[in-house]
Design a protein around this motif. Structure first.
Motif, mmCIF file in Angstrom:
data_model
loop_
_atom_site.group_PDB
_atom_site.id
_atom_site.type_symbol
_atom_site.label_atom_id
_atom_site.label_comp_id
_atom_site.label_asym_id
_atom_site.label_seq_id
_atom_site.Cartn_x
_atom_site.Cartn_y
_atom_site.Cartn_z
ATOM 1 N N TYR B 141 -7.529 8.930 3.857
ATOM 2 C CA TYR B 141 -6.979 10.260 3.557
ATOM 3 C C TYR B 141 -6.770 11.057 4.834
ATOM 4 N N ALA B 142 -7.628 10.782 5.841
ATOM 5 C CA ALA B 142 -7.550 11.552 7.078
ATOM 6 C C ALA B 142 -6.355 11.145 7.939
ATOM 7 N N ILE B 143 -5.777 9.974 7.658
ATOM 8 C CA ILE B 143 -4.602 9.558 8.438
ATOM 9 C C ILE B 143 -3.397 10.371 7.995
ATOM 10 N N PRO B 144 -2.742 11.066 8.911
ATOM 11 C CA PRO B 144 -1.555 11.841 8.515
ATOM 12 C C PRO B 144 -0.465 10.905 8.003
ATOM 13 N N THR B 145 0.293 11.368 7.000
ATOM 14 C CA THR B 145 1.289 10.482 6.392
ATOM 15 C C THR B 145 2.341 10.017 7.389
ATOM 16 N N PHE B 146 2.716 10.913 8.320
ATOM 17 C CA PHE B 146 3.796 10.503 9.227
ATOM 18 C C PHE B 146 3.340 9.378 10.149
ATOM 19 N N TRP B 147 2.052 9.432 10.554
ATOM 20 C CA TRP B 147 1.539 8.372 11.413
ATOM 21 C C TRP B 147 1.333 7.082 10.623
ATOM 22 N N LEU B 148 0.766 7.249 9.412
ATOM 23 C CA LEU B 148 0.596 6.092 8.531
ATOM 24 C C LEU B 148 1.957 5.443 8.283
ATOM 25 N N GLY B 149 2.984 6.287 8.071
ATOM 26 C CA GLY B 149 4.337 5.791 7.860
ATOM 27 C C GLY B 149 4.810 4.962 9.036
ATOM 28 N N GLN B 150 4.533 5.470 10.249
ATOM 29 C CA GLN B 150 4.969 4.733 11.441
ATOM 30 C C GLN B 150 4.227 3.412 11.589
ATOM 31 N N LEU B 151 2.918 3.438 11.250
ATOM 32 C CA LEU B 151 2.147 2.186 11.298
ATOM 33 C C LEU B 151 2.748 1.165 10.339
#
Lengths: 264, 322
Positions: B141-151
């Motif tokens: 949950y702590a991972i921001p969506t935009f970064w998770l998206g990039q991963l």
């Protein structure tokens, strides 16, 4: 003499509250013979509810040390596995009713479903059996009750539904934990009478947990008085009431009479 | 049931009215001369100014303007986007379905995923299992969506090459029917997954707390006393009662998502409302910005209405209340 239905010896329930140990039940012996009615009396905090919950294996999952023995028809209750326990709860074993029927009925499920799921599948169609149970607890007049939700019923009706649920497994033993405490005075008597009638008709043993000596005097054959996790006095109800030996019992009786407005 | 919905709808109207009026006043508070803005870097001829002010009722008293504006909104006129040379409503109507698609797909994954994890953690017999699940959910949950998206893009699009990196579909497509749907699904997969993981973890945390709360209720003791199996207790007594707070949180989050997932749509170049909002802010396309904000507000209010109705469906006590 046959073995008692419920045989509790030296039962201890020590709850671990942080660093402290609360001796909720501290070495209690209790025998219940087939078809008898036994009262457990005491003030709140005396451990009477914990005793019943421990015997019925319905204690919440808290850190606690439970020792002693509790046998139901000679079978060890405390060491029994979940599967065997479910078997006893589903058919011809024991069941339990509670003080607060509103909290102990599922708010989002219809009454019919709540009674129905307590019935075992082996005994045929459920609908007529639900109706029969409702008749038996004195809710025959309310045919549409199966489609209603707990919050739509009165306190007395809810407790009767609770009893119907408990009766669904045709238990040999019913634990009644303060069954009338949350009810109006007039309804208390009706529910008590219903319990007594069922006790007689079904030859069902009852363990009534209560702080109300009048309840015990009304229907119990024998009575155990609890204080701080121990049974301080026990015996047949009539002799215990006529001639209390323990000062605590005497004081409880005194208080109870005073509250009822009857001066000794 | 209909009464509940009707009553809530009546209550929602003044709320929407207030939002629109506040948005209008904000629009008026934006510094700058609207006539000058239309003309650009050019002196405005007085006759032209009078004409425009007459045409757009710029000199009417504020209350009259508000009433006119409300009338326009009701008739679907959200103004004109000079940057896009189109009416704002057309822009929003073109973008909204894509955002609704992304939000719906995400929540269709997030809600079951969150409920499953929440129930597993909440009913875990071993404390260690609960701790593991809860901690993993918190980290996810702590991972921001935009970064998770990039991963996700790096792994599934760049490394493995299974899915496209961005966009809503290929530039040129000859696919028809089912093949077309499959093609679109491949573009939807990564942004929806990123969104779903984030929202799902939030839902998991709420569900876990709610399940634990439900486990402490008296009717669970009754269910145990009935001799029901663990599975039956979870299915019949825990799920429905524990899902009530989840409905509130998920409904609110969904309403919010309908206003456009700004960061996610930017990362995946998903041409939804969120991306339109970002572009409009960058281009100072105020009418479009205000239009999106009003539509988002309507979405949140409508979703709250839906939540109330679902709540009443799940909990009979609310149906009969008052």
């Amino acid at each position: 003499m046959t073995a008692p239905l419920l045989d509790i010896t030296g039962l201890k329930v020590h709850l671990h509250v942080g660093e402290r140990i609360v001796r909720a039940v501290d070495g209690v012996d209790l025998q219940v013979a087939h078809g008898t009615c036994v009262g457990v009396v005491g003030e709140s905090g005396s451990g009477k509810s914990t005793l019943a919950r421990a015997a019925a294996r319905l204690l919440p999952n808290l850190p606690a040390t439970i020792s002693g023995t509790a046998q139901f028809e000679g079978r060890d209750l405390l060491g029994m596995n979940e599967r065997a326990l479910r078997g006893l709860r589903r058919r011809h074993g024991f069941s339990m009713i509670f003080q607060d029927p509103l909290g102990y009925l599922n708010p989002t499920q219809r009454i019919g479903a709540q009674i129905g799921e307590a019935l075992s599948d082996e005994d045929g169609a459920k609908t007529p059996r639900i109706a029969a149970l409702l008749d038996e607890v004195g809710l025959a007049g309310a045919r549409d009750i199966v489609r209603r939700y707990p919050h739509e019923l009165s306190g007395g009706m809810r407790q009767r539904v609770m009893i119907a649920i408990a009766l669904a497994s045709a238990p040999k033993l019913l634990f009644a934990d303060e069954p009338t405490t949350a009810l109006d005075v007039t309804v208390q008597l009706q529910v008590l009478q219903a319990l007594y009638r069922l006790h007689r008709e079904r030859q069902m043993a009852i363990v009534i947990i209560t702080h109300d000596l009048a309840v015990v005097a009304e229907i119990c054959d024998a009575c155990h008085v609890m204080q701080s996790g121990r049974v301080v006095e026990s015996g047949p109800t009539a002799s215990l009431f006529a001639n209390p030996q323990h000062p605590y019992t005497a004081r409880l009786l005194e208080l109870s009479r005073r509250r009822a407005g009857v001066r000794p | 049931m209909l009464r509940v919905a009707g009553r809530r709808a009546v209550w929602a109207l003044p709320l929407l009215l207030t939002i629109i009026v506040v948005m209008f006043c904000l629009l008026r508070a934006i510094p700058g001369d609207p006539v000058q803005a239309m003309v650009g870097d050019f002196p405005v001829p007085p006759a032209y100014r009078a004409l425009i002010e007459e045409k757009y009722h710029l000199n009417d008293p504020l209350p009259t303007q508000i009433v006119t504006y409300l009338g326009n909104i009701v008739s679907g006129d959200f103004g004109y986007s000079y940057q896009n040379q189109r009416p704002v409503i057309g822009l929003i109507l073109e973008r909204a379905p894509r955002t609704i698609l992304l939000a719906s797909a995400s929540f269709a994954i997030a809600i079951p995923l969150g409920l499953l994890l929440g129930v597993l953690a909440g009913t875990a017999r071993r404390p260690l299992a609960d701790k593991l699940l809860t901690t993993s959910a918190l980290i996810a949950y702590a991972i921001p969506t935009f970064w998770l998206g990039q991963l996700l893009v790096i792994v599934f699009a760049l490394q493995l090459g299974w899915l496209p990196t961005q966009g809503i579909g290929p530039m040129i497509s000859r696919a028809h029917g089912f093949a077309w749907i499959l093609e679109r699904l491949r573009y939807l997969a990564l942004p929806a997954l990123a969104f779903a993981i984030h929202e799902g973890m939030r839902i998991a945390r709420i569900s876990r707390a709610s399940v634990i709360d439900t486990l402490g209720q008296g009717y669970i003791v009754t269910a145990r006393a009935k001799g029901l199996t663990r599975g039956a207790i979870i299915r019949r007594h825990i799920l429905r009662n524990a899902s009530l707070p989840v409905v509130t949180i998920a409904g609110y989050a969904f309403g919010h998502a309908l206003g456009g997932a700004v960061l996610l749509e930017t990362v995946f170049a998903w041409p939804g409302v969120g991306l339109l909002l970002v572009d409009s802010i960058r281009l100072r396309d105020n009418m479009t910005v205000i239009g999106i904000v009003i539509v988002s507000a309507i979405a949140v209010v409508v979703m709250n209405l839906v939540v109330d109705v679902v709540y009443a469906l799940l909990d009979p006590r609310i149906r009969t209340a008052r």
